[in-house]
Write an enzyme that holds these catalytic residues in place. Structure first.
Site, PDB file in Angstrom:
ATOM      1  N   ALA A  67       0.859  -1.183   0.000  1.00  0.00           N
ATOM      2  CA  ALA A  67       0.000   0.000   0.000  1.00  0.00           C
ATOM      3  C   ALA A  67       0.896   1.234   0.000  1.00  0.00           C
ATOM      4  CB  ALA A  67      -0.892  -0.017   1.240  1.00  0.00           C
ATOM      5  N   GLU A 115      -0.661  -9.303  -0.604  1.00  0.00           N
ATOM      6  CA  GLU A 115      -2.089  -9.550  -0.345  1.00  0.00           C
ATOM      7  C   GLU A 115      -2.885  -9.579  -1.659  1.00  0.00           C
ATOM      8  OE1 GLU A 115      -1.956  -6.354   2.536  1.00  0.00           O
ATOM      9  OE2 GLU A 115      -2.835  -7.659   4.055  1.00  0.00           O
TER      10      GLU A 115
HETATM   11  N1  COA Z   1       4.581   3.152  -0.601  1.00  0.00           N
HETATM   12  C1  COA Z   1       4.952   4.349  -1.123  1.00  0.00           C
HETATM   13  N2  COA Z   1       6.078   4.508  -1.843  1.00  0.00           N
HETATM   14  C2  COA Z   1       6.852   3.434  -2.035  1.00  0.00           C
HETATM   15  C3  COA Z   1       6.525   2.180  -1.513  1.00  0.00           C
HETATM   16  C4  COA Z   1       5.325   2.057  -0.775  1.00  0.00           C
HETATM   17  N3  COA Z   1       4.895   0.904  -0.271  1.00  0.00           N
HETATM   18  N4  COA Z   1       7.494   1.297  -1.871  1.00  0.00           N
HETATM   19  C5  COA Z   1       8.390   1.994  -2.573  1.00  0.00           C
HETATM   20  N5  COA Z   1       8.018   3.290  -2.684  1.00  0.00           N
HETATM   21  C6  COA Z   1       8.692   4.377  -3.369  1.00  0.00           C
HETATM   22  C7  COA Z   1       9.898   4.891  -2.586  1.00  0.00           C
HETATM   23  O1  COA Z   1       9.501   5.794  -1.583  1.00  0.00           O
HETATM   24  C8  COA Z   1      10.695   5.534  -3.689  1.00  0.00           C
HETATM   25  O2  COA Z   1      10.125   6.771  -3.992  1.00  0.00           O
HETATM   26  P1  COA Z   1      11.059   8.077  -4.250  1.00  0.00           P
HETATM   27  O3  COA Z   1      11.928   7.700  -5.431  1.00  0.00           O
HETATM   28  O4  COA Z   1      10.104   9.173  -4.555  1.00  0.00           O
HETATM   29  O5  COA Z   1      11.870   8.262  -3.017  1.00  0.00           O
HETATM   30  C9  COA Z   1      10.447   4.624  -4.888  1.00  0.00           C
HETATM   31  O6  COA Z   1       9.250   3.923  -4.612  1.00  0.00           O
HETATM   32  C10 COA Z   1      11.553   3.619  -5.129  1.00  0.00           C
HETATM   33  O7  COA Z   1      11.731   2.887  -3.936  1.00  0.00           O
HETATM   34  P2  COA Z   1      13.162   2.659  -3.209  1.00  0.00           P
HETATM   35  O8  COA Z   1      12.894   2.357  -1.768  1.00  0.00           O
HETATM   36  O9  COA Z   1      14.051   3.795  -3.522  1.00  0.00           O
HETATM   37  O10 COA Z   1      13.661   1.368  -4.008  1.00  0.00           O
HETATM   38  P3  COA Z   1      14.654   0.231  -3.450  1.00  0.00           P
HETATM   39  O11 COA Z   1      14.986  -0.605  -4.640  1.00  0.00           O
HETATM   40  O12 COA Z   1      15.764   0.834  -2.666  1.00  0.00           O
HETATM   41  O13 COA Z   1      13.773  -0.615  -2.411  1.00  0.00           O
HETATM   42  C11 COA Z   1      11.782  -1.801  -1.634  1.00  0.00           C
HETATM   43  C12 COA Z   1      12.620  -1.348  -2.858  1.00  0.00           C
HETATM   44  C13 COA Z   1      10.513  -2.407  -2.200  1.00  0.00           C
HETATM   45  C14 COA Z   1      12.576  -2.843  -0.829  1.00  0.00           C
HETATM   46  C15 COA Z   1      11.481  -0.577  -0.734  1.00  0.00           C
HETATM   47  O14 COA Z   1      10.947   0.445  -1.553  1.00  0.00           O
HETATM   48  C16 COA Z   1      10.485  -0.851   0.358  1.00  0.00           C
HETATM   49  O15 COA Z   1      10.848  -1.423   1.364  1.00  0.00           O
HETATM   50  N6  COA Z   1       9.224  -0.414   0.193  1.00  0.00           N
HETATM   51  C17 COA Z   1       8.207  -0.466   1.213  1.00  0.00           C
HETATM   52  C18 COA Z   1       7.696  -1.881   1.428  1.00  0.00           C
HETATM   53  C19 COA Z   1       6.639  -1.907   2.496  1.00  0.00           C
HETATM   54  O16 COA Z   1       6.879  -1.621   3.649  1.00  0.00           O
HETATM   55  N7  COA Z   1       5.427  -2.275   2.076  1.00  0.00           N
HETATM   56  C20 COA Z   1       4.307  -2.380   2.944  1.00  0.00           C
HETATM   57  C21 COA Z   1       3.477  -1.180   2.915  1.00  0.00           C
HETATM   58  S1  COA Z   1       2.043  -1.334   3.952  1.00  0.00           S
END
Ligand code: COA
Length: 259
Positions: A67, A115
């Site tokens: 999300a 999910e």
């Molecule tokens: N919600 C909002 N934005 C998200 C997101 C999420 N769940 N997952 C990734 N993004 C965004 C990041 O904020 C980033 O945005 P920005 O470029 O404007 O800063 C962009 O997507 C790229 O993500 P980034 O974290 O830089 O990529 P990465 O390759 O380093 O890491 C993940 C990838 C998926 C491991 C990491 O983004 C992550 O942990 N995301 C959240 C996962 C999470 O907690 N999901 C549950 C949500 S309830």
């Protein structure tokens, strides 16, 4: 104006492919995007030319990374509850769809992404796919069915482990524990999913819809055995039953889709 802002919808062969199109945000699921998926599923389900639905993420890195955290960071309890309820409706639409739904998981499937994949009837992953329910790290439990469908797929112990640790697992482990049906090279992922839809589309659509209802009944408050008896009995009055049994007895191939 395009019908959808955050998803692409196209028909390939006899399948409707829905692609989450927010690559720059790891295909994170905002509420509007989820409503678009629901709408696209409902339209695809009604269209007789679609024999199944494939859900995937744009690019090679993410199916959906959950999300949209930026969207809900300021929510209060009431808004959180509304968000969860809306999300459940979207997941239910996929799970209860009368046509097969397949998640083609081409990268991160975290939180709401996992999910969403679990709400589909089948899950096919590429080797780089990563699964997890990291909500616990944000001070939340999963909110789009993750505490329920993970148990159904992998059992209570593994579901609790994944939900309580918030750790990620790789495609191979997800396959091993039964979270995904198969692992397929990323370049072959869509063809593999299309082939599944093609195989299923040769079977009786009435029986497929019936199997989906019976399976869902097992996980609901209904008596799944009673549902199966009803569904089995009702099938005897369908054209599909006449077609399937007469084809067998005449040693020909059943043709359930005459149009
Ligand atoms: N919600 C909002 N934005 C998200 C997101 C999420 N769940 N997952 C990734 N993004 C965004 C990041 O904020 C980033 O945005 P920005 O470029 O404007 O800063 C962009 O997507 C790229 O993500 P980034 O974290 O830089 O990529 P990465 O390759 O380093 O890491 C993940 C990838 C998926 C491991 C990491 O983004 C992550 O942990 N995301 C959240 C996962 C999470 O907690 N999901 C549950 C949500 S309830």
């Amino acid at each position: 104006m395009a019908e959808f802002q955050f998803i692409d919808v196209r028909k390939v062969q006899n399948a409707c492919i829905i692609t989450i199109n927010r690559e720059e945000k790891m295909n994170a699921l905002n509420r509007h995007l989820l409503q678009e998926i629901k709408r696209a599923v409902e339209v695809a389900e009604k269209n007789d030319e679609n024999h199944g639905i494939i859900l995937t993420g744009k690019g090679g890195k993410a199916f959906a990374a959950g999300a949209d955290i930026a969207e809900f960071a300021d929510f209060d309890s009431k808004e959180g509850k509304a968000m969860s309820a809306e999300g459940h409706e979207v997941m239910n639409a996929l799970e209860q769809c009368s046509k097969p739904t397949i998640a083609a998981i081409n990268g991160y499937a975290l939180g709401g992404g996992n999910e969403l994949a679990m709400a589909c009837h089948l899950r096919i992953a590429s080797p780089n796919a990563v699964f997890g329910q990291p909500e616990v790290k944000l001070g939340l439990p999963p909110g789009y069915g993750g505490t329920q469908r993970l148990i159904q797929l992998v059992g209570k112990a593994k579901a609790l482990e994944l939900n309580m640790t918030g750790k990620n697992i790789q495609a191979e482990e997800a396959h091993h524990i039964g979270l995904v049906n198969a692992i397929v090279k990323q370049e072959d992922l869509m063809k593999y999913c299309l082939d599944i839809i093609s195989t299923i589309s040769k079977r009786s659509p009435m029986a497929i819809a019936s199997i989906i209802r019976c399976t869902n009944a097992y996980f609901s408050e209904q008596d799944g055995h009673k549902t199966e008896i009803e569904e089995f009995g009702n099938s005897f009055q369908t054209d599909d039953f006449s077609e399937g049994t007469s084809a067998f007895l005449n040693k020909t191939k059943a043709n359930f889709r005459k149009s």
